[in-house]
Design an enzyme around this catalytic site. Structure first.
Site, PDB file in Angstrom:
ATOM      1  N   LYS A 219       0.826  -1.199   0.000  1.00 34.07           N
ATOM      2  CA  LYS A 219       0.000   0.000   0.000  1.00 34.07           C
ATOM      3  C   LYS A 219       0.865   1.256   0.000  1.00 34.07           C
ATOM      4  O   LYS A 219       2.074   1.212   0.192  1.00 34.07           O
ATOM      5  CB  LYS A 219      -0.934  -0.005   1.214  1.00 34.07           C
ATOM      6  CG  LYS A 219      -1.898  -1.186   1.235  1.00 34.07           C
ATOM      7  CD  LYS A 219      -2.766  -1.253  -0.006  1.00 34.07           C
ATOM      8  CE  LYS A 219      -3.820  -0.171  -0.031  1.00 34.07           C
ATOM      9  NZ  LYS A 219      -4.723  -0.274  -1.211  1.00 34.07           N
TER      10      LYS A 219
ATOM     11  N   HIS B 181      -1.885   4.685  -5.889  1.00 36.30           N
ATOM     12  CA  HIS B 181      -3.214   5.302  -6.003  1.00 36.30           C
ATOM     13  C   HIS B 181      -3.118   6.801  -6.310  1.00 36.30           C
ATOM     14  O   HIS B 181      -3.720   7.629  -5.618  1.00 36.30           O
ATOM     15  CB  HIS B 181      -4.012   5.068  -4.721  1.00 36.30           C
ATOM     16  CG  HIS B 181      -4.143   3.624  -4.349  1.00 36.30           C
ATOM     17  ND1 HIS B 181      -4.835   2.718  -5.114  1.00 36.30           N
ATOM     18  CD2 HIS B 181      -3.638   2.909  -3.299  1.00 36.30           C
ATOM     19  CE1 HIS B 181      -4.767   1.523  -4.559  1.00 36.30           C
ATOM     20  NE2 HIS B 181      -4.041   1.606  -3.472  1.00 36.30           N
TER      21      HIS B 181
END
Length: 379
Positions: free
Chosen positions: A76, A94
């Site tokens: 992540k 992201h």
């Protein structure tokens, strides 16, 4: 000296997966890699599992001290910071779809001279991702939705869900058993139209995972509605979503599309609306094209739902928007992902020439230029 690769710890709360498992680390070591692994008490794999296969263990979150030529692999995104990034980072960032804070993430690389190889955009010759958590994301998202439905029925009031907390399972069998039991003890039961679910994006990896979960807990095939491009081509909003108990969104969003559901369609459905839970596995919460524009915040494992504005006198509607759902099955999801990633990892010694890495770097360069221009204009 072999090719170095550094597995960093994960700082996202509740994240228990790993981009590199002991199984994959052993295969890399056998191929001549030198693997460094940060100690991480929240990782599903014990530190000793890495040590046994020949990895070198180092302190938690010590990757900033790694040699600048050592690629850093994680899962992540890194915690928000203004610190420049100097290494090659392999991770999900992201930040390529104009998500909130996207430019700030990328300009850290600009200031430090580092490179982002975004795992979401490592693609094969056909443009398909070389490794993805899609199946387990859909599987876990559907499980979370059923647990939320059971919690709602058990609570027997229209307030926010009070006792629903999601915790990772040791394996798939444990998850299936728990989901079935909670649904049955809530009084909902299974089969015969008692629970109806609609999956959009059903032909993709994520959608297939959601459908498989519903099958394994015992929903009748006729009660699992599988939609993809053909069914959504007419454009939303869709009444069919209102008429099921659970809606699972599994699409890959790349451009503007009409919304699947809106606050207006929810309120117009009135007190007889069947829809009770939405699992937005795609989780495009901050994307300007979000096709579920009825909420604006992510949810977490300890607070997995947010309530939609349903209007006065109407039944509640809970939304799940967790962006790391596969960590509900952390060991199995990690093993599958890491195994799929292995062929690309073996090409890291040729990272400047190997197509999958070269194209990822080219995409990074394009997005970095956009971020720098955006930041300059913002000033």
């Amino acid at each position: 000296m072999g090719q170095p690769l550094w597995l960093r710890c994960e700082k996202k709360e509740f994240e228990r997966r790993a981009a590199l498992t002991p199984t994959t680390a052993k295969k890399l070591i056998d191929a001549g890699f030198e693997i460094t692994v940060e100690r991480d008490p929240q990782r599903i794999f014990d530190d000793e599992e890495y040590e046994k296969v020949g990895c070198t263990l180092v302190e938690n979150n010590s990757w900033p001290t790694a040699p600048k030529t050592t690629p850093i692999i994680g899962l992540k995104e890194l915690p928000v910071s203004l610190e420049p990034l100097e290494h090659k980072h392999i991770q999900f960032a992201h930040c390529y779809k104009n998500q909130a804070g996207w430019a700030a993430v990328l300009t850290r690389f600009h200031r430090g001279g580092g490179t982002l190889y975004d795992l979401e955009f490592l693609q094969d010759e056909n443009g398909r991702r070389v490794a993805a958590f899609g199946f387990h994301a859909g599987f876990a998202g559907a499980a979370a939705a059923v647990l939320a439905l059971a919690a709602r029925k058990a609570q027997k009031n229209n307030g926010p869900l009070e006792k629903l907390i999601l915790e990772p399972y040791q394996n798939e069998d444990a998850m299936i058993k728990d989901v079935r039991e909670k649904l049955q003890t809530s009084g909902v039961g299974l089969g015969g139209g008692k629970v109806k679910a609609l999956v959009i994006g059903a032909l993709g990896r994520c959608g297939r995972g959601a459908v498989e979960l519903f099958r394994k807990i015992g929903l009748d095939e006729d009660d699992i509605y599988k939609w993809d491009l053909a069914e959504t081509s007419k454009g939303g909003p869709f009444q069919e979503i209102i008429d099921v108990d659970i809606f699972v969104n599994c699409i890959y969003l790349s451009s503007a599309i009409p919304p699947f559901i809106t606050n207006e369609t929810i309120k117009a459905a009135g007190p007889n609306r069947r829809l009770s839970v939405i699992a937005d596995v795609s989780c495009d919460t901050t994307n300007p094209y979000n096709p579920i524009p009825i909420y604006n915040q992510m949810t977490t494992f300890d607070a997995p739902t947010v309530e939609a504005d349903v209007g006065t006198g109407n039944p509640p509607l809970s939304i799940i928007a967790i962006d790391h759902l596969p960590t509900l099955l952390p060991r199995e999801a990690s093993e599958q992902f890491s195994s799929d990633l292995l062929p690309s990892l073996l090409q890291i010694p040729q990272i400047e020439e190997a197509r999958v890495w070269r194209e990822a770097k080219e995409l990074f360069g394009k997005k970095l230029a956009e971020a720098v221009a955006f930041e300059a204009q913002a000033r």
